[in-house]
Design a protein around this motif. Sequence first.
Motif, mmCIF file in Angstrom:
data_model
loop_
_atom_site.group_PDB
_atom_site.id
_atom_site.type_symbol
_atom_site.label_atom_id
_atom_site.label_comp_id
_atom_site.label_asym_id
_atom_site.label_seq_id
_atom_site.Cartn_x
_atom_site.Cartn_y
_atom_site.Cartn_z
ATOM 1 N N PRO A 232 0.414 6.959 6.357
ATOM 2 C CA PRO A 232 -0.368 5.939 7.073
ATOM 3 C C PRO A 232 -1.220 5.106 6.125
ATOM 4 N N PRO A 233 -1.609 3.908 6.534
ATOM 5 C CA PRO A 233 -2.439 3.044 5.671
ATOM 6 C C PRO A 233 -3.776 3.700 5.345
ATOM 7 N N PHE A 246 -10.981 5.585 3.135
ATOM 8 C CA PHE A 246 -11.021 5.866 4.566
ATOM 9 C C PHE A 246 -9.586 6.011 5.070
ATOM 10 N N GLU A 247 -9.343 7.098 5.776
ATOM 11 C CA GLU A 247 -7.980 7.388 6.214
ATOM 12 C C GLU A 247 -7.845 7.535 7.727
ATOM 13 N N ASP A 251 -11.028 3.977 11.493
ATOM 14 C CA ASP A 251 -11.644 3.268 10.366
ATOM 15 C C ASP A 251 -10.705 2.199 9.817
ATOM 16 N N VAL A 252 -9.436 2.581 9.641
ATOM 17 C CA VAL A 252 -8.449 1.633 9.112
ATOM 18 C C VAL A 252 -8.296 0.442 10.053
ATOM 19 N N GLU A 253 -8.301 0.712 11.335
ATOM 20 C CA GLU A 253 -8.158 -0.361 12.321
ATOM 21 C C GLU A 253 -9.328 -1.337 12.256
ATOM 22 N N VAL A 257 -8.944 -5.281 11.402
ATOM 23 C CA VAL A 257 -9.440 -6.351 12.271
ATOM 24 C C VAL A 257 -10.338 -7.293 11.473
ATOM 25 N N ALA A 258 -11.213 -6.721 10.634
ATOM 26 C CA ALA A 258 -12.102 -7.547 9.808
ATOM 27 C C ALA A 258 -11.296 -8.438 8.873
#
Length: 287
Positions: A232-233, A246-247, A251-253, A257-258
């Motif tokens: 995963p990213p 951050f995994e 957090d990744v989402e 979005v930012a």
Amino acid sequence: MRDPHSPTLRLRRLAAELKQGRENAKFTVSQAGQALGWTASKISKIETTETKRILAADLDRLMDLYKIRDPARREAMQALARDAKERGWWSKYREIFGSQALPDFEAEASVIRTFEGLVIPGLLQTPEYAEALFQGGRYTGPEDIERRVEARMARREILTRFNPVRLRVVLDEAALRRMIGGHGAMLAQLRHLLYMAELPNIDIQLLPFSAGSHAALVAPFSILEFPEHLDPPIVHVDTVTDSVFFEQPGDVERYSVAFGDIQGTAISTSQSARFITDLLRSLESEQ
């Protein structure tokens, strides 16, 4: 020559395969440990990658227990275990990159999305610019600075290798205006930035001062994506003292979005190239 790979990602992929195998075989962690005469803790540490090296014999026993019988899959999992034991080129720069090295993940990334607010991103820096950056911090000897520059330049290989990473950069105008290393170094850096922007795998967008407030008026960050579905990213954030990863999906989402917001606020790649070209010409006229 073999393409560089990430030992950390290979270990995570193997751990995910083993966890999936255990769940498909309907074993709990405790039941799997009991069946093999191991502690539940040993199974858990393998699945959470706390165990960094998995013996080939132990892996065979796990695959036997989980009824993973396909020869190709078994060999692929043993290959992951072997790859996880290898050391990447960045291991010799451990004192620079730390225990969790960004190049470890960059080695297998297929896409990197990065935002920088104050300086040119490391992957796009020239040696002179990087050297000036390192000289701007606390005093360090010339040998240490040379080593840091060498390590940073080695990272750039992922941009020009066969099947290179796709780099998506959003850069604040402040990074272009800040005179790092003097007039000559900045001219060379801007020329290099324009050259890299012409590569088909690199997109550079600028956030001009006129954009005003935006979603990334915070620390710079990068989002790394990988081609394998089991990888995963992750998000990388540089701090004064360390690198933070951050995994968790949430957090990744939020970072994704930012990045999408600031990418939408930034001017296009062609407009950005014209902006950098105009700035370069302006600096050249001051010579």
